[in-house]
Motif scaffolding. Structure first.
Motif, PDB file in Angstrom:
ATOM      1  N   GLY A  12       0.817  -1.202   0.000  1.00 29.99           N
ATOM      2  CA  GLY A  12       0.000   0.000   0.000  1.00 29.99           C
ATOM      3  C   GLY A  12       0.857   1.262   0.000  1.00 29.99           C
ATOM      4  O   GLY A  12       2.004   1.266   0.436  1.00 29.99           O
ATOM      5  N   HIS A  13       0.259   2.342  -0.534  1.00 29.15           N
ATOM      6  CA  HIS A  13       0.938   3.648  -0.611  1.00 29.15           C
ATOM      7  C   HIS A  13       2.168   3.516  -1.515  1.00 29.15           C
ATOM      8  O   HIS A  13       2.266   2.558  -2.258  1.00 29.15           O
ATOM      9  N   GLY A  14       3.101   4.468  -1.441  1.00 25.34           N
ATOM     10  CA  GLY A  14       4.282   4.291  -2.274  1.00 25.34           C
ATOM     11  C   GLY A  14       4.801   5.574  -2.863  1.00 25.34           C
ATOM     12  O   GLY A  14       4.212   6.654  -2.750  1.00 25.34           O
ATOM     13  N   ASN A  51       7.266   3.797   8.863  1.00 21.69           N
ATOM     14  CA  ASN A  51       6.156   4.212   8.012  1.00 21.69           C
ATOM     15  C   ASN A  51       5.673   3.003   7.226  1.00 21.69           C
ATOM     16  O   ASN A  51       6.426   2.082   6.909  1.00 21.69           O
ATOM     17  N   GLU A  52       4.386   3.037   6.976  1.00 19.99           N
ATOM     18  CA  GLU A  52       3.667   1.917   6.381  1.00 19.99           C
ATOM     19  C   GLU A  52       4.244   1.521   5.014  1.00 19.99           C
ATOM     20  O   GLU A  52       4.417   0.347   4.719  1.00 19.99           O
ATOM     21  N   ARG A  53       4.518   2.531   4.211  1.00 18.42           N
ATOM     22  CA  ARG A  53       5.011   2.287   2.857  1.00 18.42           C
ATOM     23  C   ARG A  53       6.291   1.441   2.878  1.00 18.42           C
ATOM     24  O   ARG A  53       6.375   0.408   2.224  1.00 18.42           O
ATOM     25  N   PHE A  87      -1.302  -4.933   1.080  1.00 17.17           N
ATOM     26  CA  PHE A  87      -0.874  -4.889   2.484  1.00 17.17           C
ATOM     27  C   PHE A  87      -0.831  -3.459   3.024  1.00 17.17           C
ATOM     28  O   PHE A  87      -0.242  -2.570   2.403  1.00 17.17           O
ATOM     29  N   HIS A  88      -1.399  -3.293   4.203  1.00 20.47           N
ATOM     30  CA  HIS A  88      -1.379  -2.002   4.901  1.00 20.47           C
ATOM     31  C   HIS A  88      -1.132  -2.201   6.382  1.00 20.47           C
ATOM     32  O   HIS A  88      -1.229  -3.319   6.902  1.00 20.47           O
ATOM     33  N   LEU A  89      -0.862  -1.074   7.050  1.00 20.89           N
ATOM     34  CA  LEU A  89      -0.879  -1.031   8.511  1.00 20.89           C
ATOM     35  C   LEU A  89      -1.844   0.078   8.894  1.00 20.89           C
ATOM     36  O   LEU A  89      -1.879   1.127   8.239  1.00 20.89           O
TER      37      LEU A  89
HETATM   38 ZN   LIG Z   1      -2.483   2.185   4.445  1.00 20.30          ZN
END
Ligand SMILES: [Zn+2]
Length: 467
Positions: free
Chosen positions: A176-178, A194-196, A263-265
């Protein structure tokens, strides 16, 4: 639906399985689960659900197919029952076999991978072995077809369904994100992560490795670096009216994956904890969604079950494009608990996630449990009500002392240890008579007959007063 086989057919098929290795899903590894699956395919023309054997009693709908019994003191299995061993077996995944014969005290079953031979060449074949009952333990007793002339004839000519070769699935993993062509979005930031970057560095490469180890083809969105943002790319395509070259539209046209997992957090207050799985509201949760949700429950914890949403771009677009998709929030990046759990258990955590996507355990170890305790330092006084042999070590092979030193009716000895061996309970004692040897000696105090194998449930060859 009841089984398409009669009881007689089921038992004769079961007997014919001994000595062969079964792997009906053709996936890597000949696991205990595969034998049960082959048997169920023969009986019902479909397999059983579960990542590991211990999932079988609760992940399958046995209504109209079978009765699930949980073992009790008085339960006796029947030939043909599928028996599920609890999570003390198979390193937490349980074990499964099929009952060939049973008494109130033991079951003789056919089983695969008891010794850990799932990956041997040739693999460990279906083997007959006798086990004690255990608690908990489940027995699944199929509803067999009534015997008629017709099915008796039919069964002879109709072999069990043959599974087609499994080439593995094409699985797309999305971080996810990026940092992509159209944006640079780190996602949620907390606790020094960070999630990315966290998912790209720690999670996805490991999930990929486990999935590839069992023959799947894994595609990473954005390639090896994952330097793209699926959400932004899909949105860009929509903005410019191009529904074929960007984001999920490009994926649908060019990659054609069987499965997509993004996938995320999550982020919230520091107290919020646990992961969850999000799907499009266009389709019900499938086995992968449910297995991922269960994997979260067994690891980091889950805050809620599989959640259908209609307000997320990627879920909506995949729903419209009929792509098999779910988004997994692995836990809260804002939770110290969740991030500690994930970072301390990266390999086992990502393996569970990969197993949920794979649909079956990866790298099954021996089903046999690690050695169980057999010696307890319990003290008491044993008074014999008959003549009992005394030995220099516990067990039926222990050297016997001379008969005049055996325990006779009315003799007593103080003991400081009880030992489970050779189907008997033994005590370790010293003789009380003055002038006796001060060494330790052993005698049996009863046979093991209790299903739970608890000494205090037995009838002794005399009396025990526990200290
Ligand atoms: Zn996310």
């Amino acid at each position: 639906m009841t089984s398409i086989r009669t009881y007689k057919q089921a038992i004769s098929y079961l007997k014919s399985m001994e000595g062969h290795a079964y792997n009906p899903d053709n996936a890597y590894g000949v696991q205990c689960f595969d034998l049960a699956n082959q048997y169920w395919l023969y009986l019902f023309n479909h397999g059983l659900k579960g990542v590991g054997a211990a999932d079988i009693p609760t992940w399958n709908n046995f209504t109209n197919e079978a009765t699930v019994y949980e073992n009790t003191q008085s339960f006796q299995a029947l030939p043909g029952d599928v028996v599920i061993f609890n999570r003390n077996y198979g390193e937490g995944y349980g074990h499964v076999g099929i009952v060939l014969k049973a008494t109130l005290n033991s079951i003789t079953i056919l089983e695969q991978n008891w010794l850990g031979g799932a990956y041997w060449t040739p693999p460990e074949v279906a083997t007959r072995r006798t086990h004690g009952y255990d608690f908990p333990m489940w027995f699944i007793r199929p509803f067999y077809a009534k015997s008629t002339k017709l099915n008796a004839v039919k069964s002879k000519s109709k072999p069990a369904r043959k599974a087609k070769a499994n080439k593995g699935k094409k699985i797309m993993l999305v971080a996810g994100h990026g940092k992509g062509a159209y944006s640079n979005d780190p996602g949620a930031v907390a606790n020094g992560y960070n999630e990315r970057d966290f998912n790209r560095k720690n999670i996805i490469p490991r999930v990929k490795k486990y999935l590839e180890s069992v023959g799947h083809t894994v595609v990473l969105y954005g390639g090896k670096t994952m330097n793209q943002d699926l959400y932004q790319d899909t949105r860009y395509g929509q903005q410019v009216g191009n529904y074929s070259d960007y984001g999920l539209y490009w994926v649908k046209k060019n990659v054609k994956p069987d499965i997509i997992v993004e996938f995320h957090l999550d982020a919230a207050s520091p107290q919020a904890s646990g992961g969850h799985v999000i799907i499009s509201d266009r389709y019900p949760a499938d086995d992968i969604d449910k297995a991922l949700s269960s994997a979260l429950g067994k690891t980091v914890g889950k805050i809620r079950g599989v959640t259908p949403r209609n307000d997320l771009l990627n879920a909506n677009v995949t729903g419209r494009l009929n792509l098999n998709y779910r988004l997994i929030e692995l836990g809260f990046i804002t939770s110290k608990h969740d991030m500690n759990y994930i970072t301390n258990n990266l390999d086992s955590f990502t393996k569970r996630i990969a197993e949920a996507i794979n649909g079956r355990q990866i790298g099954a170890k021996a089903s046999k449990p690690k050695e169980k305790q057999t010696v307890w330092n319990w003290k008491g006084k044993f008074t014999a009500d008959r003549t009992i042999k005394v030995r220099k070590s516990p067990g039926l092979n222990g050297t016997e002392v001379e008969p005049r030193s055996w325990l006779k009716n009315g003799n007593y000895v103080p003991f400081d240890q009880v030992i489970k061996k050779d189907g008997h309970w033994w005590v370790r004692f010293k003789y009380v008579q003055p002038g006796s040897s001060d060494k330790d000696f052993y005698c049996a105090v009863c046979k093991i007959t209790d299903k739970e194998q608890k000494i205090k449930n037995e009838k002794y060859w005399g009396e025990i007063v526990w200290k």
